[in-house]
Motif scaffolding. Structure first.
Motif, mmCIF file in Angstrom:
data_model
loop_
_atom_site.group_PDB
_atom_site.id
_atom_site.type_symbol
_atom_site.label_atom_id
_atom_site.label_comp_id
_atom_site.label_asym_id
_atom_site.label_seq_id
_atom_site.Cartn_x
_atom_site.Cartn_y
_atom_site.Cartn_z
ATOM 1 N N VAL A 34 0.874 -1.173 0.000
ATOM 2 C CA VAL A 34 0.000 0.000 0.000
ATOM 3 C C VAL A 34 0.911 1.222 0.000
ATOM 4 O O VAL A 34 1.729 1.388 0.910
ATOM 5 N N ALA A 35 0.795 2.058 -1.024
ATOM 6 C CA ALA A 35 1.640 3.250 -1.121
ATOM 7 C C ALA A 35 0.801 4.398 -1.667
ATOM 8 O O ALA A 35 0.651 4.561 -2.871
ATOM 9 N N THR A 36 0.236 5.159 -0.757
ATOM 10 C CA THR A 36 -0.529 6.339 -1.148
ATOM 11 C C THR A 36 0.351 7.566 -0.893
ATOM 12 O O THR A 36 1.411 7.465 -0.286
ATOM 13 N N SER A 37 -0.103 8.715 -1.323
ATOM 14 C CA SER A 37 0.647 9.951 -1.078
ATOM 15 C C SER A 37 0.197 10.646 0.197
ATOM 16 O O SER A 37 0.685 11.729 0.520
ATOM 17 N N GLY A 38 -0.737 10.029 0.908
ATOM 18 C CA GLY A 38 -1.236 10.660 2.132
ATOM 19 C C GLY A 38 -2.163 11.823 1.813
ATOM 20 O O GLY A 38 -2.401 12.153 0.648
ATOM 21 N N VAL A 68 1.393 -4.462 3.564
ATOM 22 C CA VAL A 68 2.494 -3.617 4.024
ATOM 23 C C VAL A 68 2.210 -2.198 3.539
ATOM 24 O O VAL A 68 2.075 -1.956 2.334
ATOM 25 N N VAL A 69 2.106 -1.269 4.481
ATOM 26 C CA VAL A 69 1.821 0.127 4.166
ATOM 27 C C VAL A 69 3.129 0.912 4.241
ATOM 28 O O VAL A 69 3.738 1.012 5.310
ATOM 29 N N HIS A 76 1.288 10.131 8.162
ATOM 30 C CA HIS A 76 1.727 10.011 9.558
ATOM 31 C C HIS A 76 1.201 8.726 10.189
ATOM 32 O O HIS A 76 0.042 8.348 9.990
ATOM 33 N N LEU A 77 2.045 8.099 10.962
ATOM 34 C CA LEU A 77 1.696 6.874 11.666
ATOM 35 C C LEU A 77 0.473 7.064 12.559
ATOM 36 O O LEU A 77 -0.343 6.157 12.701
ATOM 37 N N GLU A 78 0.313 8.250 13.125
ATOM 38 C CA GLU A 78 -0.811 8.517 14.032
ATOM 39 C C GLU A 78 -2.155 8.301 13.357
ATOM 40 O O GLU A 78 -3.110 7.843 14.001
ATOM 41 N N TYR A 79 -2.249 8.599 12.065
ATOM 42 C CA TYR A 79 -3.510 8.393 11.345
ATOM 43 C C TYR A 79 -3.925 6.922 11.399
ATOM 44 O O TYR A 79 -5.103 6.591 11.528
ATOM 45 N N ASP A 89 -7.218 -6.118 15.722
ATOM 46 C CA ASP A 89 -6.928 -7.355 14.999
ATOM 47 C C ASP A 89 -6.605 -7.126 13.522
ATOM 48 O O ASP A 89 -6.273 -8.074 12.808
ATOM 49 N N ALA A 90 -6.700 -5.872 13.070
ATOM 50 C CA ALA A 90 -6.351 -5.570 11.677
ATOM 51 C C ALA A 90 -4.876 -5.887 11.462
ATOM 52 O O ALA A 90 -4.050 -5.679 12.351
ATOM 53 N N LYS A 91 -4.570 -6.403 10.292
ATOM 54 C CA LYS A 91 -3.211 -6.863 9.997
ATOM 55 C C LYS A 91 -2.540 -5.941 8.981
ATOM 56 O O LYS A 91 -2.441 -6.261 7.800
ATOM 57 N N LEU A 92 -2.092 -4.785 9.449
ATOM 58 C CA LEU A 92 -1.347 -3.875 8.596
ATOM 59 C C LEU A 92 0.067 -3.750 9.146
ATOM 60 O O LEU A 92 0.252 -3.406 10.313
ATOM 61 N N HIS A 93 1.066 -4.017 8.309
ATOM 62 C CA HIS A 93 2.463 -3.762 8.662
ATOM 63 C C HIS A 93 2.771 -2.358 8.145
ATOM 64 O O HIS A 93 2.659 -2.114 6.938
ATOM 65 N N ILE A 94 3.163 -1.461 9.022
ATOM 66 C CA ILE A 94 3.370 -0.072 8.614
ATOM 67 C C ILE A 94 4.853 0.270 8.673
ATOM 68 O O ILE A 94 5.513 0.062 9.694
#
Length: 196
Positions: A34-38, A68-69, A76-79, A89-94
């Motif tokens: 996952v690669a967005t521009s934010g 993988v984000v 920002h990680l805070e979002y 339980d969401a499975k996102l690797h950031i």
């Protein structure tokens, strides 16, 4: 017009070793980058929040898929943490922007990827060059005029349900992935005279 693409790496079919080890990924399971521009001048904060929420729900419905984000410098990680607190339980690797121990080259992150999820980011074209199918996410009609979207090079989704169905179809079906790749190759051949 893009000298950095001269001699760009070819798809190895395997997750980059540093990424695989640091995130404990399994090379035999589907890997979605996952690669967005934010949020910013194109994507509103509300829309970005909806994308994050949707990604978390999709990861819950597809537990065999490794998401993988890769954060953009204006993301920002805070979002993500705000949503992950509610959906633990969401499975996102950031992977934060500039995080140590990770390759900084997008082509390394695309190695072994079964799918890219993005918005209007130019990483979509880089993924196509690496033979990675691309889904563009637009739940607020903010990026529909992007050239690779209007030319049908990506699978453009406009609802959370459509995103889930499309991710599932591409990662779990060789036919779905092949169809997405064919569309992107047509676009690349119309954009570039030849590929190195």
């Amino acid at each position: 017009g893009a000298p950095y693409l001269d001699g760009s790496p070819k798809q190895s079919g395997h997750i980059h070793e540093a990424i695989r080890q640091k995130l404990s990924l399994d090379d035999k399971k589907p890997y979605v980058l996952v690669a967005t521009s934010g949020p910013g001048n194109t994507i509103s904060h509300e829309h970005h929040a909806q994308i994050i929420e949707t990604l978390c729900h999709v990861s819950l419905k597809l537990p065999h898929v490794q998401f993988v984000v890769k954060l953009h410098r204006k993301d920002h990680l805070e979002y993500y943490q705000q949503v992950l607190t509610r959906l633990p339980d969401a499975k996102l690797h950031i992977v934060a922007y500039g995080a140590e121990g990770y390759p900084g080259d997008i082509f390394d992150l695309l190695q072994g990827s079964d799918l890219l999820l993005t918005g209007a980011s130019s990483v979509a074209v880089e993924a196509m060059l690496m033979d990675v199918p691309v889904i563009t996410m637009d739940f607020a009609d903010e990026i529909a005029a992007t050239d690779f979207i209007t030319q049908g090079a990506t699978t453009h989704v406009t609802t959370p349900k459509h995103l889930f169905e499309t991710v599932e179809a591409i990662v779990d079906s060789t036919e779905g992935a092949a169809s997405a790749r064919d569309r992107s190759q047509d676009y690349l051949h119309s954009m570039f005279h030849s590929h190195d």
